[in-house]
Every structure is written in structure tokens, then in C-alpha cells.
Design an enzyme around this catalytic site. Structure first.
Site, mmCIF file in Angstrom:
data_model
loop_
_atom_site.group_PDB
_atom_site.id
_atom_site.type_symbol
_atom_site.label_atom_id
_atom_site.label_comp_id
_atom_site.label_asym_id
_atom_site.label_seq_id
_atom_site.Cartn_x
_atom_site.Cartn_y
_atom_site.Cartn_z
ATOM 1 N N LYS A 13 0.821 -1.216 0.000
ATOM 2 C CA LYS A 13 0.000 0.000 0.000
ATOM 3 C C LYS A 13 0.856 1.267 0.000
ATOM 4 O O LYS A 13 0.464 2.265 -0.604
ATOM 5 C CB LYS A 13 -1.017 -0.007 1.140
ATOM 6 C CG LYS A 13 -0.432 -0.024 2.529
ATOM 7 C CD LYS A 13 -1.539 -0.151 3.553
ATOM 8 C CE LYS A 13 -1.021 -0.043 4.984
ATOM 9 N NZ LYS A 13 0.203 -0.792 5.277
ATOM 10 N N ARG A 88 -5.391 2.805 11.928
ATOM 11 C CA ARG A 88 -5.030 1.406 12.136
ATOM 12 C C ARG A 88 -5.861 0.751 13.222
ATOM 13 O O ARG A 88 -5.746 -0.447 13.449
ATOM 14 C CB ARG A 88 -3.584 1.364 12.600
ATOM 15 C CG ARG A 88 -2.617 1.011 11.451
ATOM 16 C CD ARG A 88 -1.688 0.115 11.654
ATOM 17 N NE ARG A 88 -0.429 -0.291 11.356
ATOM 18 C CZ ARG A 88 0.521 0.195 10.607
ATOM 19 N NH1 ARG A 88 0.373 1.290 9.973
ATOM 20 N NH2 ARG A 88 1.651 -0.428 10.482
ATOM 21 N N ARG A 127 12.669 -8.148 2.653
ATOM 22 C CA ARG A 127 12.783 -6.709 2.393
ATOM 23 C C ARG A 127 13.967 -6.116 3.178
ATOM 24 O O ARG A 127 14.233 -6.540 4.296
ATOM 25 C CB ARG A 127 11.470 -6.078 2.871
ATOM 26 C CG ARG A 127 11.353 -4.615 2.637
ATOM 27 C CD ARG A 127 9.919 -4.191 2.784
ATOM 28 N NE ARG A 127 9.615 -3.752 4.139
ATOM 29 C CZ ARG A 127 8.517 -3.053 4.446
ATOM 30 N NH1 ARG A 127 7.621 -2.774 3.529
ATOM 31 N NH2 ARG A 127 8.309 -2.682 5.683
ATOM 32 N N ARG A 165 15.169 -4.341 8.866
ATOM 33 C CA ARG A 165 14.532 -3.642 9.981
ATOM 34 C C ARG A 165 14.032 -4.653 10.993
ATOM 35 O O ARG A 165 13.575 -5.724 10.614
ATOM 36 C CB ARG A 165 13.311 -2.866 9.453
ATOM 37 C CG ARG A 165 13.568 -1.405 9.242
ATOM 38 C CD ARG A 165 12.510 -0.750 8.395
ATOM 39 N NE ARG A 165 11.125 -1.066 8.754
ATOM 40 C CZ ARG A 165 10.077 -0.669 8.038
ATOM 41 N NH1 ARG A 165 10.254 0.058 6.953
ATOM 42 N NH2 ARG A 165 8.856 -0.981 8.399
ATOM 43 N N ARG A 176 2.757 -8.660 13.594
ATOM 44 C CA ARG A 176 2.114 -7.527 12.908
ATOM 45 C C ARG A 176 0.849 -7.993 12.183
ATOM 46 O O ARG A 176 -0.148 -7.267 12.152
ATOM 47 C CB ARG A 176 3.087 -6.865 11.927
ATOM 48 C CG ARG A 176 4.231 -6.163 12.629
ATOM 49 C CD ARG A 176 5.294 -5.717 11.647
ATOM 50 N NE ARG A 176 4.905 -4.532 10.915
ATOM 51 C CZ ARG A 176 5.532 -4.094 9.827
ATOM 52 N NH1 ARG A 176 6.553 -4.753 9.334
ATOM 53 N NH2 ARG A 176 5.123 -3.011 9.229
#
Ligand code: AMP
Length: 225
Positions: A13, A88, A127, A165, A176
Site C-alpha cells: 500500500k 489502524r 525486504r 529492519r 504484525r
């Protein structure tokens, strides 16, 4: 045109929101980016948020709502905006309605990018983010032959060092996703109840997803290219 981008972490997104920003020239407001900048600058807010972010949980609604309110009050938001990663939680969605009501404004559309959880795990765990220029790379960009992506390496953009990260580690990604289902799914329902959500298949190649998003926006809001 006031848009919110909805979808699990790793749905793409943020990438899509950035492309809409380029097309329509609207500010792209990512609460994750704002929080990471606070952490990097070691502000009081950053110090408070850092541990929560690294664990995959959510920063408090009060902090995030105050941040967004300040940002939406800025002049460049007068003609519209793109929110990414916010709201959120349901209280954040309700808080946003309150902020917008004061400005005599509203959310026009929620763009929901749908991706299966296992695909999210695959994407996010490969990532990497550059420590120096902040650029984010997909695993395929760093290891095109399908090889495992090293935890650290040389950033192809600036020659600095990319790294993984903390919130892109597999255990954190699963946390998450759990948080997304529990806390953010109700936000999708909140906007669906108002008939404001369009769903896009986020498993397609990134350009196909953008084509789908831009075509919906063109139909609804016209083409401001
Ligand atoms: P993101 O880059 O949007 O995935 O955000 C990274 C992290 O920042 C999240 O895992 C949360 O810890 C925090 N964060 C970002 N946006 C919000 C939000 N709207 N509410 C609470 N926490 C947030």
C-alpha cells in the site's frame, strides 16, 4: 480527493500510495514514516515509540492521532491527501472523523490492497532498508536469481549499507499480521459500512496493481495528470 490506503503490512500500500501521490500531486502521509523519522532524530516521541515499533505492536492512538491532526492542518493538505498506515484501529478511525468534521471535510475513499498472509511473510522477510538513504528494496531487487537475501549489504542506490529492519523479522511480521487482523480489520469494516472501500488484488505485479488503483481513481475523481 481524500484517500486512505488500507491493507496488511507488506501489501504494497505504501508503494501504491506513493504512485498516486506522483500522479495527483497530493501529500502522501505515512504514519510509519513519520514515526521512523522521530526515532532516527531521537526525539522524546521517537524514544517512546521505538520499542513498541520493534515489537510489531501499535503506538498509542493518542500519539498517532495528535501527529496526524498536526499534519492535516498544514497548508499542503488543503486540496486533499493520501493517508497510508493510518487509521489502524477503530478509535483512530473515529478520531479521524472528529478531526475532519472540524475541518468540514471527510474521507472520500478507502483503497484496500488485499494480499494473502503467507505472501506478506515472504515479501517482508526479504525486504531490506538502507541505513543511509532510507530506500526500501524488495528481495527480488537485491537477489534477482531467487537466492537468499543477505541480512546486510551494499545499497544499490547510494552505496551505503542496507539492513533488515527489526519489524521485518519473521516473528515480528507474524505479530504484525495478528495485530492487523485484530485491530485494523475493524477499520476496514468501519469504512465498508459507509460504502467507501474498493478492494484491489495486491498479489498482481506492482504495475498491474497501480493500473487497477489509478483506473478506479480516474473513474471516480477524473484524471489530473
Ligand atoms: P508501517 O511502516 O506503516 O508498517 O509502520 C511501522 C510501525 O509503526 C508499526 O508496526 C507501528 O508500530 C507503528 N505505526 C505506524 N502507523 C501507526 C498507526 N496508525 N497506529 C499505531 N502505530 C503505528
Amino acid at each position: 480527493m481524500n484517500l486512505i490506503f488500507l491493507g496488511a503490512p507488506g501489501s504494497g500500500k505504501g508503494t501504491q500510495a506513493a504512485r498516486v501521490k506522483d500522479r495527483y500531486g497530493l501529500p502522501h502521509i505515512s504514519t510509519g514514516d513519520i514515526l521512523r523519522a522521530e526515532v532516527a532524530q531521537k526525539t522524546d516521541l521517537g524514544r517512546e515509540a521505538q520499542a513498541v515499533m520493534e515489537s510489531g505492536r501499535l503506538v498509542s492512538d493518542e500519539i498517532v492521532l495528535a501527529m496526524v491532526k498536526r499534519r492535516l492542518d498544514q497548508e499542503d493538505c488543503a486540496a486533499g491527501w493520501i493517508l497510508d498506515g493510518f487509521p489502524r484501529t477503530r478509535p483512530q478511525a473515529e478520531g479521524l472523523q472528529g478531526i475532519l468534521a472540524e475541518l468540514d471535510n471527510d474521507v472520500d475513499l478507502g483503497v484496500l490492497i488485499q494480499v494473502e498472509p503467507e505472501e506478506v511473510v515472504r515479501r517482508l522477510s526479504s525486504r531490506r532498508t538502507c541505513r543511509d538513504c532510507g530506500k526500501i528494496f524488495r528481495g527480488e531487487e537485491l537477489a534477482p536469481d531467487g537466492a537468499a537475501v543477505p541480512a546486510e549489504g551494499v545499497c544499490p542506490a547510494c552505496g551505503g549499507t542496507y539492513y533488515q529492519r527489526d519489524d521485518d523479522r519473521e516473528e515480528t511480521i507474524r505479530e504484525r499480521l495478528r495485530v492487523y487482523e485484530e485491530q485494523t480489520r475493524p477499520v476496514v469494516d468501519f469504512y465498508s459500512d459507509e460504502d467507501k472501500v474498493v478492494e484491489i488484488d495486491g498479489s498482481q505485479p506492482v504495475d498491474a496493481v497501480s493500473d487497477a488503483v489509478l483506473s478506479i481513481l480516474r473513474d471516480r475523481f477524473g484524471d489530473r495528470e
